[in-house]
Design a protein around this motif. Structure first.
Motif, short mmCIF file in Angstrom:
data_model
loop_
_atom_site.label_atom_id
_atom_site.label_comp_id
_atom_site.label_asym_id
_atom_site.label_seq_id
_atom_site.Cartn_x
_atom_site.Cartn_y
_atom_site.Cartn_z
N ALA A 145 0.84 -1.19 0.00
CA ALA A 145 0.00 0.00 0.00
C ALA A 145 0.88 1.25 0.00
O ALA A 145 1.99 1.25 0.53
N TYR A 146 0.35 2.32 -0.58
CA TYR A 146 1.07 3.59 -0.62
C TYR A 146 1.21 4.14 0.79
O TYR A 146 0.24 4.22 1.54
N ASP A 147 2.41 4.52 1.16
CA ASP A 147 2.69 5.12 2.47
C ASP A 147 2.93 6.60 2.25
O ASP A 147 4.01 7.00 1.80
N HIS A 148 1.94 7.42 2.58
CA HIS A 148 2.03 8.87 2.33
C HIS A 148 3.19 9.51 3.10
O HIS A 148 3.79 10.47 2.63
N ALA A 149 3.53 8.97 4.27
CA ALA A 149 4.62 9.53 5.07
C ALA A 149 6.00 9.13 4.55
O ALA A 149 6.98 9.84 4.75
N ASN A 150 6.06 8.00 3.87
CA ASN A 150 7.35 7.48 3.39
C ASN A 150 7.13 6.70 2.09
O ASN A 150 7.27 5.48 2.07
N PRO A 151 6.81 7.39 1.00
CA PRO A 151 6.49 6.68 -0.24
C PRO A 151 7.70 5.97 -0.86
O PRO A 151 8.81 6.49 -0.81
#
Length: 169
Positions: A145-151
């Motif tokens: 899944a996309y990690d907005h804090a650490n893409p």
């Protein structure tokens, strides 16, 4: 008068690609089932054994005619792109240390008459161009899944010194 050059074969009589794919890149052609009501086309089924990682995240991308999205690379995740509608040119560049296909470029074409699921392994740069007249729609089912804090997303400009490919307008 010059002798014309023989056109090199790009596919087998069965429609299979002749040029080698980058190590780890896979394409699974999709079957669209039409009837009088419309169509059904399967995107992904774990039973196919096509990719071992589970389905954890799904999103849709659109690209307007003539536009390009990329260059992007992921260090951790694989992308699993399914072309849904439109005409796509996917350009891939293998920059993985130790890969037997390091430095190789692939140009792959899919459209709504020739749909497919394309696996792009981590470490392979990719850019997608809409080479059709209508909006392009594809679904991405990455392996994380996309990690907005650490893409897990790194970009290069379309024109750069690393990738030996130039898009035509």
């Amino acid at each position: 008068m010059k002798t014309p050059l023989k056109d090199p074969q790009s596919v087998t009589p069965d429609g299979e690609r002749v040029a080698p794919l980058i190590e780890g890149v896979r394409i699974r052609r999709a079957v669209t089932h039409p009837d009088e009501r419309g169509t059904v086309c399967e995107l992904f089924n774990p039973a196919w054994g096509f990719h071992a990682d589970p389905l954890v995240y799904v999103y849709q991308v659109t690209i307007r005619p003539g536009q390009v999205k990329g260059w992007v690379v992921h260090r951790i995740q694989d992308d699993r792109l399914f072309l849904s509608q439109g005409t796509m040119k996917a350009v891939l560049f293998d920059d993985r240390e130790g890969s037997p296909t390091r430095g190789q470029v692939n140009e792959l074409f899919l459209d709504h008459h020739n749909r497919g699921l394309l696996v792009i392994p981590a470490g392979v740069y990719h850019a997608i161009q809409n080479v059709g007249a209508d909006d392009l729609f594809f679904i991405n089912m990455p392996t994380r899944a996309y990690d907005h804090a650490n893409p897990d997303k790194y970009r290069l400009p379309l024109v750069n010194d690393l990738i030996p490919y130039r898009f035509q307008s």
